[in-house]
Design an enzyme around this catalytic site. Structure first.
Site, PDB file in Angstrom:
ATOM      1  N   ASP A 113      34.184  37.212  37.222  1.00 32.03           N
ATOM      2  CA  ASP A 113      35.398  37.450  36.440  1.00 32.03           C
ATOM      3  C   ASP A 113      36.428  38.056  37.398  1.00 32.03           C
ATOM      4  OD1 ASP A 113      37.265  37.593  34.463  1.00 32.03           O
ATOM      5  OD2 ASP A 113      35.971  38.567  33.008  1.00 32.03           O
TER       6      ASP A 113
HETATM    7  C1  NOJ Z   1      39.644  38.098  32.875  1.00 34.37           C
HETATM    8  C2  NOJ Z   1      38.943  37.655  31.645  1.00 34.37           C
HETATM    9  O1  NOJ Z   1      37.888  38.531  31.333  1.00 34.37           O
HETATM   10  C3  NOJ Z   1      38.394  36.239  31.735  1.00 34.37           C
HETATM   11  O2  NOJ Z   1      37.877  35.869  30.497  1.00 34.37           O
HETATM   12  C4  NOJ Z   1      39.469  35.311  32.197  1.00 34.37           C
HETATM   13  O3  NOJ Z   1      39.010  33.980  32.185  1.00 34.37           O
HETATM   14  C5  NOJ Z   1      39.912  35.746  33.574  1.00 34.37           C
HETATM   15  N1  NOJ Z   1      40.459  37.094  33.494  1.00 34.37           N
HETATM   16  C6  NOJ Z   1      40.949  34.809  34.187  1.00 34.37           C
HETATM   17  O4  NOJ Z   1      42.153  34.944  33.559  1.00 34.37           O
END
Ligand code: NOJ
Length: 765
Positions: free
Chosen positions: A296
């Site tokens: 993430d």
């Molecule tokens: C953080 C989020 O937790 C995740 O779900 C997302 O896909 C990513 N950022 C990218 O934006």
């Protein structure tokens, strides 16, 4: 569309590596032709330097406006240099054919090996044409409609240059304080599993130019953030991990999902990004998942914040060893991984494994065949915002609405001769219905409730705002400030209500009050809305409350007093049309809640499929204090999981079983007659639950095991049948494996999880 082959030398290199003469044929990738892809991947890998391999494991956020000059200094310049060296495997948050094409051109025409970049984006519930938030779609229990919605999202965003969506989120969510409950399919493991599979199929389709690679997230445990506070630790036992959290991920992997994303939380003391048990042992070994895992955003670097890694370098070592294949925006791999390999801290085999997985997905998507596969300006112009997409999202929006209460015959509304007051800032809002996580869409592009209602001309409509929900213009990245004091619009709202036959109050959360980072400790109607509701109700009790929100709200007063309540979530671009059609009866609601609506925040986490206790509370022992309960509130929710009404009236006959027991490889059938005892055709979600009365580990009081969304004509009776076999009753046992245990079971069939329509059977092994 064909790109300029002579400039693109990879086919030739591959041809050399394969010893083939027709390079063009050999790079044609087809998802059906896995072994040939594996050979191509191996050949390409053999040509790569360590730095180029690590480059494939590196993902950058869009860092440069491609219409301007190339960046000359700072981190953007560094990223630009990395792109030109082939050290960027993927980018996120770059969208639109023009931008994607410009960056892809650098990757495939200026780098040594010409490896295409994979472009990812959060296409969570639509790109420009927005579907209901995933929690709302889950309320439809309509797998075809959900799959179609994902297809629309994929087709529209793929036409805009994108190849990969960071969806579906399949985190089982039991705590409505957690803002991201809006992004998943709610509290139930089975419902999350079947929806996960439908969404993966919808996004990925045939992996053609209108499809995206799916990314199943967040692996794992993220939704169990303690006290619903985003990014908090997820404290759970192995039994919960396997029986509750993991099955939707497994279902998505089995449906062919090409990628996974790990998560921000730690679990059992180990951050998910550095978690070998989850990523290598379960996902890649036990489930045989062949795609790649992306971290993430910054989650590798955040292992330092967790107090698990001493610095970014050690975090990179831990992540790579644990099987996190691609680094989203930590720069841990690009800065340290080559050195870690040279120092012997990460084996080159592990790097090869990660890069193989990444390249394989690029081949499966056809990016080697044509890196500009998704970059067709004419297709983009002809596709984005298509009428059929609007029709599709309207269809699923109607299906997502849940009728919670309907007394005094207020609904459906009469089409003629009525004076209708519409009250609430959210009724006149064209941005909030888009919900959270809709970053590709423009503000002010949803049909508001007011606009939807105005299309019905037979009644006289007046509107009063009453009160703002949030102050100012809410932004995706900024905390929304709630209006807790301004009641200056109350008098007008009360006067408007007084002179009306029916009052439609549109209240709830602004679309940007839910989603990532939007945890809330209070879950009533935000700000002064509860006061507004009570004041208007006093002036005219013929209130239809339309809730728009991204999570269960605490609404005991409304449930007790207001005669009609419609749960309308954040329904996306066609929101106002969907709500108006349901209110006027042009669509008969059939949605059912995918999450329990509690009485109080103090009951959270609250979910129907909780464990029993030694002192269970179903039938309250009034003479004793020593049983599992609260002293100040009932154990029951306001509305249970699976609940939802219709303009039809469904009556359930008794549950019938084909036999009282079955053994290994056997099965029984369960049937129930459902009668539509009304004059309106309607649809009902017939739900099957079981209870395993005892096991090698304690078992939930009820578990959803099947459902059928069925149309029943007015006055007719339908027999709905389910099959129960060993698979139905399997769970992760004390033996640390999935198996069915002999024993006695209860079975329940009804219109919600509180049903008492039950029978019993025995499984003999
Ligand atoms: C953080 C989020 O937790 C995740 O779900 C997302 O896909 C990513 N950022 C990218 O934006």
């Amino acid at each position: 569309m064909k790109y300029n082959l002579p400039k693109y030398i990879l086919p030739a290199l591959l041809a050399i590596a394969f010893g083939c003469s027709t390079a063009k044929q050999d790079i044609t990738s087809s998802p059906k032709n896995k072994t040939s892809i594996d050979r191509k991947v191996d050949s390409l890998l053999s040509l790569m330097t360590l730095e180029e391999k690590v480059g494939q494991m590196n993902q950058y956020n869009g860092f440069w406006n491609v219409t301007g000059p190339a960046p000359k200094d700072g981190s953007a310049a560094k990223k630009y240099e990395h792109l030109k060296k082939g050290w960027v495997g993927s980018m996120l948050n770059v969208k639109g054919v023009k931008d994607v094409k410009a960056l892809q051109k650098i990757a495939v025409e200026e780098t040594r090996l010409h490896i295409p970049v994979i472009f990812g984006y959060d296409v969570i519930h639509g790109y420009k044409t927005i579907s209901p938030i995933p929690l709302a779609e889950a309320a439809s229990w309509d797998l075809e409609a959900i799959q179609r919605s994902a297809e629309i999202a994929a087709a529209e965003s793929a036409a805009s240059g994108l190849n990969w969506t960071f969806a579906p989120m399949v985190d089982v969510s039991r705590d409505a304080r957690w803002g991201r409950v809006m992004e998943g399919a709610g509290e139930d493991t089975y419902l999350n599993s079947v929806i996960a599979a439908a969404r993966v199929k919808g996004f990925q389709g045939n992996l053609g130019e209108f499809s995206l690679a799916a990314c199943v997230k967040h692996f794992a445990g993220y939704s169990f953030a303690e006290a619903g506070k985003d990014y908090s630790t997820a404290d759970m036992n192995r039994n919960t991990l396997h029986n509750v959290i993991l099955p939707p991920f497994k279902a998505a992997a089995d449906a062919g999902a090409l990628t996974f994303m790990n998560s921000f939380n730690d679990i059992d003391g180990i951050p998910a990004t550095g978690n070998t048990y989850l990523q290598r042992d379960i996902l890649k070994k036990e489930w045989n998942f062949e795609g790649f895992v992306v971290s993430d955003w910054g989650s590798m670097g955040e292992m330092v914040g967790h107090g698990y890694a001493k610095d970014l370098k050690q975090a990179a070592e831990m992540a790579a060893n644990a099987g996190s294949d691609m680094d989203m925006e930590s720069s841990g791999y690009i800065e340290h991984l080559s050195a870690l390999v040279r120092e012997g801290k990460v084996s080159e085999d592990k790097i090869n494994d990660a890069v193989r997985r990444i390249l394989k997905v690029k081949f499966q998507l056809g990016l080697f065949d044509n890196p500009y596969k998704y970059c067709d300006e004419a297709r983009e112009a002809a596709t984005v915002g298509k009428k059929e997409f609007h029709d599709g999202v309207l269809d699923v929006a109607k299906k997502s609405i849940v009728l919670l209460k309907n007394e005094k015959n207020l609904l459906p509304l009469k089409k003629q001769g009525q004076k209708i007051a519409v009250i609430g800032a959210l009724a006149n809002d064209k941005t909030s219905p888009l919900g959270s996580w809709r970053i590709g869409a423009d503000d002010n592009t949803a049909v508001s409730v007011l606009e939807g209602l105005r299309e019905y001309k037979g009644n006289q409509l007046t509107y009063a705002k009453g009160a703002d929900v949030v102050l100012g213009n809410p932004q995706f990245v900024v905390e929304t400030k709630i209006n807790t004091t301004d009641k200056s619009g109350f008098a007008e709202a009360i006067a408007t209500a007084k002179s009306a036959d029916v009052v439609i109050m549109v209240l709830g959360e602004h679309g940007l009050q839910t989603g990532e980072g939007r945890s809330r400790a209070e879950l009533g109607l935000p700000g002064v809305q509860q006061e507004l509701l009570e004041a208007v109700y006093k002036a005219n009790p013929n209130v239809v409350l339309v809730l728009t929100n991204g999570r269960p709200l605490i609404i005991p007063w409304a449930a007790q007093n207001v005669p009609a309540i419609v749960e309308a979530w954040h329904l996306g671009t066609e929101s106002g049309h969907a709500i108006a059609q349901v209110l006027y009866g042009d669509y008969n609601p059939s949605g059912k809640l995918p999450m329990t609506f509690p009485r109080a925040v103090g009951q959270l986490p609250m979910y129907y499929n909780h464990k029993s206790t030694g002192r269970p509370g179903g039938d309250a022992p009034t003479e004793s204090v020593f049983w599992s309960h609260y002293g100040d509130i009932d154990n029951s929710p306001v509305y249970p999981f699976g609940y939802g009404l219709s303009y039809s009236k469904f009556e359930y006959g008794k549950v019938k079983l084909s036999a009282g027991s079955f053994g290994k490889n056997g099965k029984i059938t369960v049937s129930v007659d459902v009668k539509n005892n009304s004059t309106v055709d309607g649809k009902e979600v017939v739900q099957l639950y079981i209870r395993d009365l005892f096991g090698s580990v304690t078992r939930p009081v009820k578990e959803l095991k099947g459902f059928e969304l069925t149309e029943i004509k007015a006055g007719q009776t339908k027999t709905v049948t389910f099959t129960i076999d060993e698979k139905t009753i399997e769970f992760y046992t004390a033996n640390n494996k999935w198996e069915a245990e002999a024993g006695d079971f209860k079975i329940f069939v009804g219109g919600d999880s509180a049903t008492k329509n039950e029978a019993s059977f025995t499984f003999t092994k």
